[in-house]
Scaffold this motif. Structure first.
Motif, mmCIF file in Angstrom:
data_model
loop_
_atom_site.group_PDB
_atom_site.id
_atom_site.type_symbol
_atom_site.label_atom_id
_atom_site.label_comp_id
_atom_site.label_asym_id
_atom_site.label_seq_id
_atom_site.Cartn_x
_atom_site.Cartn_y
_atom_site.Cartn_z
ATOM 1 N N TRP A 168 136.979 116.513 0.121
ATOM 2 C CA TRP A 168 137.791 117.713 -0.056
ATOM 3 C C TRP A 168 138.192 118.260 1.309
ATOM 4 O O TRP A 168 137.389 118.201 2.246
ATOM 5 C CB TRP A 168 137.011 118.787 -0.811
ATOM 6 C CG TRP A 168 136.708 118.419 -2.223
ATOM 7 C CD1 TRP A 168 135.517 117.986 -2.720
ATOM 8 C CD2 TRP A 168 137.614 118.434 -3.328
ATOM 9 N NE1 TRP A 168 135.622 117.741 -4.066
ATOM 10 C CE2 TRP A 168 136.911 118.008 -4.467
ATOM 11 C CE3 TRP A 168 138.965 118.770 -3.473
ATOM 12 C CZ2 TRP A 168 137.486 117.908 -5.722
ATOM 13 C CZ3 TRP A 168 139.545 118.672 -4.721
ATOM 14 C CH2 TRP A 168 138.817 118.240 -5.836
ATOM 15 N N VAL A 194 139.685 121.469 1.400
ATOM 16 C CA VAL A 194 139.961 122.894 1.163
ATOM 17 C C VAL A 194 138.647 123.631 0.909
ATOM 18 O O VAL A 194 137.608 122.996 0.690
ATOM 19 C CB VAL A 194 140.897 123.105 -0.060
ATOM 20 C CG1 VAL A 194 142.321 122.735 0.265
ATOM 21 C CG2 VAL A 194 140.399 122.347 -1.278
ATOM 22 N N VAL A 196 146.763 127.924 -0.522
ATOM 23 C CA VAL A 196 147.401 126.652 -0.168
ATOM 24 C C VAL A 196 148.889 126.721 -0.494
ATOM 25 O O VAL A 196 149.313 127.487 -1.356
ATOM 26 C CB VAL A 196 146.775 125.453 -0.926
ATOM 27 C CG1 VAL A 196 145.411 125.103 -0.387
ATOM 28 C CG2 VAL A 196 146.725 125.715 -2.408
ATOM 29 N N LYS A 197 149.644 125.938 0.235
ATOM 30 C CA LYS A 197 151.072 125.801 -0.045
ATOM 31 C C LYS A 197 151.297 124.437 -0.687
ATOM 32 O O LYS A 197 150.532 123.495 -0.442
ATOM 33 C CB LYS A 197 151.885 125.882 1.250
ATOM 34 C CG LYS A 197 151.757 127.216 1.972
ATOM 35 C CD LYS A 197 152.601 128.271 1.331
ATOM 36 C CE LYS A 197 152.571 129.561 2.132
ATOM 37 N NZ LYS A 197 153.199 130.668 1.401
ATOM 38 N N MET A 198 152.358 124.332 -1.438
ATOM 39 C CA MET A 198 152.680 123.049 -2.048
ATOM 40 C C MET A 198 152.830 121.990 -0.942
ATOM 41 O O MET A 198 153.481 122.251 0.064
ATOM 42 C CB MET A 198 153.995 123.169 -2.830
ATOM 43 C CG MET A 198 154.250 122.030 -3.780
ATOM 44 S SD MET A 198 154.747 120.484 -3.032
ATOM 45 C CE MET A 198 156.397 120.856 -2.512
ATOM 46 N N GLY A 199 152.218 120.840 -1.120
ATOM 47 C CA GLY A 199 152.339 119.762 -0.142
ATOM 48 C C GLY A 199 151.165 119.677 0.818
ATOM 49 O O GLY A 199 150.977 118.663 1.480
ATOM 50 N N GLU A 200 150.359 120.730 0.877
ATOM 51 C CA GLU A 200 149.155 120.677 1.713
ATOM 52 C C GLU A 200 148.114 119.784 1.046
ATOM 53 O O GLU A 200 148.052 119.722 -0.186
ATOM 54 C CB GLU A 200 148.553 122.075 1.889
ATOM 55 C CG GLU A 200 149.198 122.905 2.958
ATOM 56 C CD GLU A 200 148.509 124.254 3.114
ATOM 57 O OE1 GLU A 200 147.296 124.342 2.848
ATOM 58 O OE2 GLU A 200 149.207 125.212 3.473
ATOM 59 N N ALA A 201 147.290 119.157 1.862
ATOM 60 C CA ALA A 201 146.282 118.250 1.293
ATOM 61 C C ALA A 201 145.129 119.043 0.691
ATOM 62 O O ALA A 201 144.614 119.979 1.305
ATOM 63 C CB ALA A 201 145.766 117.322 2.380
ATOM 64 N N LEU A 202 144.758 118.684 -0.547
ATOM 65 C CA LEU A 202 143.564 119.270 -1.175
ATOM 66 C C LEU A 202 142.341 118.430 -0.837
ATOM 67 O O LEU A 202 141.223 118.916 -0.800
ATOM 68 C CB LEU A 202 143.741 119.313 -2.696
ATOM 69 C CG LEU A 202 144.848 120.195 -3.257
ATOM 70 C CD1 LEU A 202 144.988 119.975 -4.761
ATOM 71 C CD2 LEU A 202 144.582 121.656 -2.969
ATOM 72 N N GLY A 203 142.587 117.146 -0.643
ATOM 73 C CA GLY A 203 141.511 116.219 -0.324
ATOM 74 C C GLY A 203 142.121 114.853 -0.069
ATOM 75 O O GLY A 203 143.334 114.671 -0.194
ATOM 76 N N TYR A 204 141.274 113.916 0.301
ATOM 77 C CA TYR A 204 141.788 112.577 0.592
ATOM 78 C C TYR A 204 140.715 111.527 0.361
ATOM 79 O O TYR A 204 139.523 111.836 0.321
ATOM 80 C CB TYR A 204 142.303 112.505 2.041
ATOM 81 C CG TYR A 204 141.239 112.845 3.052
ATOM 82 C CD1 TYR A 204 140.426 111.856 3.600
ATOM 83 C CD2 TYR A 204 141.009 114.164 3.432
ATOM 84 C CE1 TYR A 204 139.427 112.174 4.490
ATOM 85 C CE2 TYR A 204 140.004 114.497 4.319
ATOM 86 C CZ TYR A 204 139.220 113.492 4.853
ATOM 87 O OH TYR A 204 138.211 113.806 5.730
ATOM 88 N N VAL A 205 141.138 110.296 0.210
ATOM 89 C CA VAL A 205 140.208 109.175 0.056
ATOM 90 C C VAL A 205 140.066 108.515 1.420
ATOM 91 O O VAL A 205 141.057 108.122 2.016
ATOM 92 C CB VAL A 205 140.730 108.166 -0.977
ATOM 93 C CG1 VAL A 205 139.786 106.964 -1.064
ATOM 94 C CG2 VAL A 205 140.874 108.818 -2.334
#
Lengths: 443, 51
Positions: B34, B36, B42-51
């Motif tokens: 995660w 966040v 958050v704004k649209m397009g910001e990363a919530l998480g990543y692999v």
């Protein structure tokens, strides 16, 4: 009185033991009755904010007639109790109509500026700089942003925020329970529905007769359900192998492997095909999402994003994925403010919502916009048949529940449509990263 | 209004092999992270998480 109080001799008598036992027995009976009623009510809870009472003959009342849907009266503090007595959906529709009234030309700019000041709208990002263009608050609420106002995260392995808002909660799903704010939990089955939809729901599958034109999709019934099967058989012929179901790719409980075809598709009786499809759609013993976590190498995660009234209210695709089906739960429209999310358990499972189910690179993926009192209308750009917060859908839900009761089947609480025909190869509607998917509209 | 995302993602941080729907093996590097915090805007397009 003074004399009576002072002079009267008080004489104590023992209460007969039998009377005491009888009183205690009655109190116990009352408690048991209350507890059983509460348990029965919980069992009867369906997933769309209504109770479908089970009586004699499973779905019929004492008079033999199918029981009507009964609105859930949630428990909670007095604010929740008061709210549960209000006709929230009707209020939401009136609110929507009110906001569609045209604002006088010269009042538009000061009105929208006041709204922006109160709710923190950044007017420099709005695509249309001339606020006179918006005839009413509904159109301003559903405004577009300037191109490039929301750059996408460069990391291609990132999951993007679908909208502007606040992250209320996120985490991993343990034993099928999604944790809500302040430790309240609700089951994933309640949120997304079970793997099996009711027959009425299957009947309303979405099918586009012309391949590759998902925009022209139309509702179909049993005849077209057969056509969908035929369509898949044709697909199987092209490839020389038979994929037993359109949901070969899907996140349903059974992970299908390609099966060598024994005979020509045209020789297969349609009834047999239908039976096969129905068998494939049947529920497994485990929850339908559990087999997705392949040998514990993957896990299910969730995130809740709350959109405040001043936020940009269109939502976008957080990643590249394929939406295979949508489930419309025509529930209630409680407010989804963080306060109510804390105080009303299972709020998301009561409210009207559209569950989009599909898959992404790592497996199962679902996207659920949940409506609220002020923003009851959920719009999905690639699903023109979807109607939320309308009298028609409420009536349809009532009718579907009654028809399911007549057939002696439980009503699942949602109407399901599939996007199989959007792409014969993908069996769903493909969405790009950051692509606009739809939005929330006032009322 | 609210949006709820429920998704499957690799767990853990060690590379592992994952079997796809056609039986192919894909090497998974790393797990889900995660990016966040609770309550974060958050704004649209910001990363919530990543692999």
């Amino acid at each position: 009185l003074r004399r009576a109080l002072g002079d009267t001799k008080i004489k104590w008598y023992p209460i007969p033991v039998g009377l005491g036992i009888g009183f205690l027995g009655l109190a116990q009976l009352y408690r048991i009755n209350n507890r059983e009623n509460a348990r029965r009510r919980e069992e009867d809870l369906e997933t769309d904010g209504y109770v479908y009472s089970k009586g004699e003959g499973e779905n019929t009342g004492r008079d033999g007639r199918p029981r009507r849907r009964e609105r859930i009266r949630p428990t909670g503090p007095w604010q929740v109790q008061v709210m549960s007595t209000l006709p929230l959906k009707a209020m939401s529709r009136i609110w929507g109509r009110f906001n569609e009234l045209e604002i006088p030309y010269y009042l538009r700019v000061p009105g929208f500026k006041l709204y922006s000041w109160i709710f923190g709208v950044n007017l420099s990002e709005v695509a249309e700089p001339d606020l006179h263009v918006y005839p009413n608050l509904a159109s301003f609420f559903y405004r577009k942003l300037k191109p490039g106002a929301r750059p996408l995260d460069p990391n291609q392995n990132a999951l993007l925020s679908p909208a502007d808002g606040r992250v209320l909660q996120f985490g991993a799903i343990v034993n099928g329970d999604v944790e809500q704010v302040k430790g309240m939990t609700y089951s994933l089955d309640s949120l997304l529905g079970t793997s099996k939809s009711s027959a009425s729901a299957n009947d309303s599958s979405l099918f586009s007769p012309s391949e590759g034109t998902p925009q022209q999709s139309t509702f179909t019934s049993k005849e077209n359900q057969e056509e969908i099967i035929k369509h898949d058989e044709e697909f199987a012929n092209v490839n020389g192998i038979s994929y037993t179901l359109p949901n070969l790719f899907s996140g349903d409980s059974q992970q299908k492997q390609p099966v060598k075809k024994s005979g020509d598709a045209s020789t297969t009786p349609k009834a047999a095909s239908e039976a096969e499809v129905r068998a494939d759609l049947a529920l497994g013993e485990r929850p339908w999402y559990s087999s997705l976590t392949r040998e514990n190498r993957t896990a299910l995660y969730y995130v809740v994003v709350y959109l405040a009234p001043g936020d940009y209210h269109r939502f976008h695709s957080p990643t590249a994925w394929v939406a295979e089906k949508r489930r419309h739960f025509a529930g209630e429209l409680y407010s989804v403010s963080p306060y109510l999310q804390r105080t009303l358990p299972g709020l998301f499972t009561l409210n009207e919502r559209v569950v989009l189910i599909g898959r992404w690179r790592w497996g199962f993926f679902s996207y659920t916009p949940v409506g609220a009192t002020n923003v009851g209308s959920i719009k999905i750009n690639f699903d023109r048949e979807l109607r939320t917060n309308s009298l028609t859908t409420d009536t349809e839900a009532d009718r579907a529940a009654e028809e399911a009761a007549k057939r002696g089947e439980p009503y699942t609480g949602f109407v399901e449509a599939t996007y199989d025909a959007a792409s014969p190869l993908l069996h769903g509607h493909a969405l790009r990263r950051g692509e606009e998917m739809g939005g929330f509209q006032l009322g | 209004s609210t949006i709820v995302l429920v998704f499957e993602a690799p767990r853990g941080s060690r590379p592992s092999l994952d079997e796809g729907w056609m039986g192919e093996k894909t090497k998974i590097k790393g797990g889900w992270n995660w990016s966040v915090q609770k309550g974060q805007k958050v704004k649209m397009g910001e990363a919530l998480g990543y692999v």
